[in-house]
Design a protein around this motif. Structure first.
Motif, PDB file in Angstrom:
ATOM      1  N   TYR A 120    -112.549 -54.112   1.914  1.00 53.63           N
ATOM      2  CA  TYR A 120    -113.547 -53.263   2.584  1.00 53.63           C
ATOM      3  C   TYR A 120    -114.712 -52.980   1.639  1.00 53.63           C
ATOM      4  CZ  TYR A 120    -111.140 -52.022   6.917  1.00 53.63           C
ATOM      5  OH  TYR A 120    -110.567 -52.053   8.157  1.00 53.63           O
ATOM      6  N   ARG A 121    -114.407 -52.660   0.391  1.00 50.66           N
ATOM      7  CA  ARG A 121    -115.469 -52.401  -0.583  1.00 50.66           C
ATOM      8  C   ARG A 121    -116.329 -53.644  -0.793  1.00 50.66           C
ATOM      9  NH1 ARG A 121    -111.240 -49.674  -3.036  1.00 50.66           N
ATOM     10  NH2 ARG A 121    -110.969 -51.307  -4.593  1.00 50.66           N
ATOM     11  N   GLY A 128    -124.108 -53.881   2.496  1.00 51.18           N
ATOM     12  CA  GLY A 128    -124.764 -52.617   2.165  1.00 51.18           C
ATOM     13  C   GLY A 128    -124.096 -51.445   2.869  1.00 51.18           C
ATOM     14  N   GLN A 129    -124.054 -50.320   2.161  1.00 49.35           N
ATOM     15  CA  GLN A 129    -123.400 -49.124   2.693  1.00 49.35           C
ATOM     16  C   GLN A 129    -124.103 -48.612   3.950  1.00 49.35           C
ATOM     17  OE1 GLN A 129    -122.875 -46.054  -0.234  1.00 49.35           O
ATOM     18  NE2 GLN A 129    -121.052 -45.306   0.802  1.00 49.35           N
ATOM     19  N   ASP A 130    -125.423 -48.687   3.993  1.00 50.67           N
ATOM     20  CA  ASP A 130    -126.156 -48.213   5.168  1.00 50.67           C
ATOM     21  C   ASP A 130    -125.811 -49.029   6.408  1.00 50.67           C
ATOM     22  OD1 ASP A 130    -127.376 -46.240   3.672  1.00 50.67           O
ATOM     23  OD2 ASP A 130    -129.259 -47.337   3.428  1.00 50.67           O
ATOM     24  N   ALA A 135    -123.060 -49.815  11.454  1.00 53.22           N
ATOM     25  CA  ALA A 135    -122.170 -50.622  12.303  1.00 53.22           C
ATOM     26  C   ALA A 135    -121.076 -49.747  12.909  1.00 53.22           C
ATOM     27  CB  ALA A 135    -121.560 -51.769  11.497  1.00 53.22           C
ATOM     28  N   TYR A 136    -120.430 -48.920  12.085  1.00 52.78           N
ATOM     29  CA  TYR A 136    -119.403 -48.016  12.601  1.00 52.78           C
ATOM     30  C   TYR A 136    -119.985 -47.083  13.661  1.00 52.78           C
ATOM     31  CZ  TYR A 136    -115.705 -49.123   9.222  1.00 52.78           C
ATOM     32  OH  TYR A 136    -114.723 -49.743   8.502  1.00 52.78           O
ATOM     33  N   ASP A 137    -121.147 -46.544  13.385  1.00 56.66           N
ATOM     34  CA  ASP A 137    -121.782 -45.607  14.308  1.00 56.66           C
ATOM     35  C   ASP A 137    -122.111 -46.281  15.642  1.00 56.66           C
ATOM     36  OD1 ASP A 137    -123.028 -43.065  15.049  1.00 56.66           O
ATOM     37  OD2 ASP A 137    -124.925 -44.152  14.847  1.00 56.66           O
ATOM     38  N   VAL A 138    -122.756 -47.425  15.580  1.00 58.21           N
ATOM     39  CA  VAL A 138    -123.137 -48.133  16.807  1.00 58.21           C
ATOM     40  C   VAL A 138    -121.895 -48.524  17.609  1.00 58.21           C
ATOM     41  CG1 VAL A 138    -124.129 -50.289  17.695  1.00 58.21           C
ATOM     42  CG2 VAL A 138    -125.368 -48.949  15.995  1.00 58.21           C
ATOM     43  N   LEU A 139    -120.895 -49.060  16.938  1.00 52.46           N
ATOM     44  CA  LEU A 139    -119.686 -49.473  17.648  1.00 52.46           C
ATOM     45  C   LEU A 139    -118.965 -48.277  18.260  1.00 52.46           C
ATOM     46  CD1 LEU A 139    -118.454 -52.245  15.214  1.00 52.46           C
ATOM     47  CD2 LEU A 139    -119.355 -52.568  17.535  1.00 52.46           C
ATOM     48  N   ASP A 140    -118.870 -47.182  17.520  1.00 54.04           N
ATOM     49  CA  ASP A 140    -118.239 -45.971  18.074  1.00 54.04           C
ATOM     50  C   ASP A 140    -118.973 -45.483  19.315  1.00 54.04           C
ATOM     51  OD1 ASP A 140    -116.202 -45.844  16.196  1.00 54.04           O
ATOM     52  OD2 ASP A 140    -117.236 -44.373  14.919  1.00 54.04           O
TER      53      ASP A 140
END
Length: 159
Positions: A120-121, A128-130, A135-140
């Protein structure tokens, strides 16, 4: 293309294909690690999900893992025989089965998890962390919006 196909987006830009391609790119990183431990993607998802709950009924596990109940019913006996999970009938309804992670499954998880976190790291470093957060935000948000519309319309076929 025929007249009615003119508005159809190119295949490689279809949402299902984009999601599948992104998933496959991620899994190409994880699969060798899982296979080195004798696990398939689906088996790891089951172990991973069971580590977060005390127990789970098969239909709930199917939903959480994104594995069709028929496929899950073929995978679970193998994990049970390997001592990775335990299955038992639900006391209130003998037709239902409760699944738990076994001590051997916990040990396997603890062996695999550090390398999974390293992967994952590595992915986060590569994109990139952003972008990872985005990606997590959009998928959620997408999952929530689509699930809300489906359940509001009464369409539970996918559940």
């Amino acid at each position: 293309m025929s007249g009615e196909d003119e508005d159809l987006r190119p295949f490689h830009q279809s949402l299902p294909m984009q999601l599948m391609t992104a998933r496959e790119e991620v899994m190409l990183r994880f699969r060798p690690h899982l296979h080195a431990h004798g696990l398939t993607d689906q088996q790891w998802r089951i172990i991973r999900a069971l580590m977060e709950v005390e127990s789970c009924e098969i239909l709930d596990l199917s939903d959480v893992c994104g594995i069709h109940p028929a496929s899950l019913s073929r995978i679970l006996p193998k994990l049970d025989a390997a001592g990775i999970i335990n299955r038992r009938p639900n006391k209130a309804d003998q037709r239902r089965v409760i699944v738990t992670i076994a001590p051997k499954g916990r040990a396997l998880f603890n062996q695999i998890a550090p390398e999974s976190e390293r992967l994952y790291r590595s992915i986060t470093s590569d994109i990139g962390q952003d972008l990872m957060r985005e990606a997590y935000d959009v998928l959620d948000r997408m999952i929530h919006a689509l699930r809300s519309k489906r359940t509001a319309s009464g369409d539970t076929a996918a559940e």
